[in-house]
Design a protein around this motif. Structure first.
Motif, PDB file in Angstrom:
ATOM      1  N   ASN A  71     -46.786  -1.080  26.276  1.00 46.68           N
ATOM      2  CA  ASN A  71     -47.433  -0.609  27.514  1.00 46.68           C
ATOM      3  C   ASN A  71     -48.009   0.795  27.383  1.00 46.68           C
ATOM      4  O   ASN A  71     -47.987   1.575  28.330  1.00 46.68           O
ATOM      5  N   GLU A  72     -48.505   1.112  26.202  1.00 47.26           N
ATOM      6  CA  GLU A  72     -49.140   2.409  25.991  1.00 47.26           C
ATOM      7  C   GLU A  72     -50.585   2.363  26.466  1.00 47.26           C
ATOM      8  O   GLU A  72     -51.241   1.324  26.402  1.00 47.26           O
ATOM      9  N   SER A  73     -51.071   3.503  26.887  1.00 47.22           N
ATOM     10  CA  SER A  73     -52.470   3.599  27.302  1.00 47.22           C
ATOM     11  C   SER A  73     -53.365   3.707  26.064  1.00 47.22           C
ATOM     12  O   SER A  73     -52.884   3.948  24.951  1.00 47.22           O
ATOM     13  N   ILE A  74     -54.650   3.547  26.272  1.00 49.98           N
ATOM     14  CA  ILE A  74     -55.600   3.731  25.171  1.00 49.98           C
ATOM     15  C   ILE A  74     -55.501   5.154  24.648  1.00 49.98           C
ATOM     16  O   ILE A  74     -55.569   5.387  23.439  1.00 49.98           O
ATOM     17  N   ASP A  75     -55.309   6.112  25.546  1.00 52.38           N
ATOM     18  CA  ASP A  75     -55.172   7.513  25.114  1.00 52.38           C
ATOM     19  C   ASP A  75     -53.951   7.686  24.208  1.00 52.38           C
ATOM     20  O   ASP A  75     -54.022   8.394  23.197  1.00 52.38           O
ATOM     21  N   ASP A  76     -52.837   7.050  24.565  1.00 47.51           N
ATOM     22  CA  ASP A  76     -51.641   7.103  23.724  1.00 47.51           C
ATOM     23  C   ASP A  76     -51.933   6.501  22.352  1.00 47.51           C
ATOM     24  O   ASP A  76     -51.544   7.045  21.319  1.00 47.51           O
ATOM     25  N   HIS A  77     -52.614   5.377  22.378  1.00 52.13           N
ATOM     26  CA  HIS A  77     -52.928   4.692  21.130  1.00 52.13           C
ATOM     27  C   HIS A  77     -53.836   5.542  20.247  1.00 52.13           C
ATOM     28  O   HIS A  77     -53.589   5.685  19.049  1.00 52.13           O
ATOM     29  N   LEU A  78     -54.872   6.119  20.817  1.00 52.54           N
ATOM     30  CA  LEU A  78     -55.776   6.961  20.038  1.00 52.54           C
ATOM     31  C   LEU A  78     -55.058   8.190  19.489  1.00 52.54           C
ATOM     32  O   LEU A  78     -55.308   8.603  18.352  1.00 52.54           O
ATOM     33  N   ALA A  79     -54.151   8.745  20.271  1.00 53.26           N
ATOM     34  CA  ALA A  79     -53.382   9.905  19.804  1.00 53.26           C
ATOM     35  C   ALA A  79     -52.536   9.526  18.595  1.00 53.26           C
ATOM     36  O   ALA A  79     -52.453  10.275  17.618  1.00 53.26           O
ATOM     37  N   PHE A  80     -51.906   8.356  18.646  1.00 51.39           N
ATOM     38  CA  PHE A  80     -51.129   7.888  17.493  1.00 51.39           C
ATOM     39  C   PHE A  80     -52.044   7.664  16.296  1.00 51.39           C
ATOM     40  O   PHE A  80     -51.756   8.094  15.186  1.00 51.39           O
ATOM     41  N   TYR A  81     -53.141   6.977  16.520  1.00 52.62           N
ATOM     42  CA  TYR A  81     -54.011   6.597  15.411  1.00 52.62           C
ATOM     43  C   TYR A  81     -54.614   7.813  14.714  1.00 52.62           C
ATOM     44  O   TYR A  81     -54.837   7.793  13.520  1.00 52.62           O
ATOM     45  N   LYS A  82     -54.837   8.857  15.471  1.00 58.61           N
ATOM     46  CA  LYS A  82     -55.405  10.082  14.901  1.00 58.61           C
ATOM     47  C   LYS A  82     -54.317  11.103  14.541  1.00 58.61           C
ATOM     48  O   LYS A  82     -54.616  12.184  14.051  1.00 58.61           O
ATOM     49  N   GLY A  83     -53.063  10.750  14.736  1.00 60.60           N
ATOM     50  CA  GLY A  83     -51.975  11.702  14.623  1.00 60.60           C
ATOM     51  C   GLY A  83     -51.426  11.947  13.226  1.00 60.60           C
ATOM     52  O   GLY A  83     -51.780  11.296  12.245  1.00 60.60           O
ATOM     53  N   LYS A  84     -50.513  12.901  13.186  1.00 55.07           N
ATOM     54  CA  LYS A  84     -49.884  13.366  11.949  1.00 55.07           C
ATOM     55  C   LYS A  84     -49.039  12.280  11.278  1.00 55.07           C
ATOM     56  O   LYS A  84     -49.095  12.108  10.064  1.00 55.07           O
ATOM     57  N   THR A  85     -48.271  11.546  12.057  1.00 53.73           N
ATOM     58  CA  THR A  85     -47.394  10.518  11.486  1.00 53.73           C
ATOM     59  C   THR A  85     -48.204   9.461  10.756  1.00 53.73           C
ATOM     60  O   THR A  85     -47.842   9.032   9.655  1.00 53.73           O
ATOM     61  N   ARG A  86     -49.283   9.044  11.350  1.00 53.29           N
ATOM     62  CA  ARG A  86     -50.130   8.032  10.722  1.00 53.29           C
ATOM     63  C   ARG A  86     -50.711   8.545   9.411  1.00 53.29           C
ATOM     64  O   ARG A  86     -50.733   7.842   8.411  1.00 53.29           O
ATOM     65  N   LYS A  87     -51.175   9.785   9.406  1.00 53.46           N
ATOM     66  CA  LYS A  87     -51.735  10.385   8.198  1.00 53.46           C
ATOM     67  C   LYS A  87     -50.663  10.478   7.111  1.00 53.46           C
ATOM     68  O   LYS A  87     -50.919  10.187   5.944  1.00 53.46           O
ATOM     69  N   GLN A  88     -49.460  10.871   7.475  1.00 54.81           N
ATOM     70  CA  GLN A  88     -48.362  10.943   6.504  1.00 54.81           C
ATOM     71  C   GLN A  88     -48.054   9.566   5.926  1.00 54.81           C
ATOM     72  O   GLN A  88     -47.800   9.439   4.726  1.00 54.81           O
ATOM     73  N   THR A  89     -48.094   8.543   6.763  1.00 50.85           N
ATOM     74  CA  THR A  89     -47.846   7.178   6.297  1.00 50.85           C
ATOM     75  C   THR A  89     -48.919   6.750   5.308  1.00 50.85           C
ATOM     76  O   THR A  89     -48.623   6.185   4.256  1.00 50.85           O
ATOM     77  N   GLN A  90     -50.172   7.037   5.622  1.00 49.87           N
ATOM     78  CA  GLN A  90     -51.268   6.689   4.718  1.00 49.87           C
ATOM     79  C   GLN A  90     -51.145   7.436   3.396  1.00 49.87           C
ATOM     80  O   GLN A  90     -51.367   6.851   2.327  1.00 49.87           O
ATOM     81  N   ASP A  91     -50.788   8.711   3.458  1.00 46.96           N
ATOM     82  CA  ASP A  91     -50.607   9.493   2.228  1.00 46.96           C
ATOM     83  C   ASP A  91     -49.491   8.903   1.368  1.00 46.96           C
ATOM     84  O   ASP A  91     -49.609   8.831   0.144  1.00 46.96           O
TER      85      ASP A  91
END
Length: 128
Positions: A71-91
């Motif tokens: 039940n996250e908003s689109i804003d929540d989702h975009l924040a996650f997708y552009k966020g630090k945790t996601r970048k660390q996971t990709q790295d």
């Protein structure tokens, strides 16, 4: 492990023993992110394919699905997708690829998903 056992049952007698061992090893280790020189190139290739498959457009779909279930908003989702945790996971993920060509494919998928989200964000915020 269960997949490797099932493959062994299905292919026993149909392929040479050495090939069967290689196939079963690849199936049982496909999602193990440890890098080992003892793994066959076939296993390493399957590991890379499995990891690459988690990035790109399927990743976009999976992350929207996850956000929707939470039940996250689109804003929540975009924040996650552009966020630090996601970048660390990709790295982390890219360092666990076995071949240069796999890294190139991974980076290309990241680039395409970033293009998608750039356009998605533009349309979402600007309404254009």
């Amino acid at each position: 492990e269960l997949g490797a056992k099932r493959i062994r049952e299905l292919l026993s007698g149909l392929v040479p023993q050495e090939s069967l061992f290689t196939i079963c090893e690849a199936v049982s280790l496909h999602n193990k992110r440890m890098q080992s020189e003892s793994f066959s190139d076939f296993t390493k290739l399957l590991q890379d394919a499995d990891l690459i498959d988690h990035i790109g457009f399927i990743d976009i779909w999976m992350s929207f699905y996850w956000s929707g279930n939470k039940n996250e908003s689109i804003d929540d989702h975009l924040a996650f997708y552009k966020g630090k945790t996601r970048k660390q996971t990709q790295d982390y993920m890219i360092t666990h690829l076995n071949f240069d060509v796999s890294q190139e494919m991974f980076e290309e998928r990241i680039k395409k998903s970033e293009q998608f989200f750039g356009e998605f964000q533009r349309v979402y915020f600007e309404g254009v």
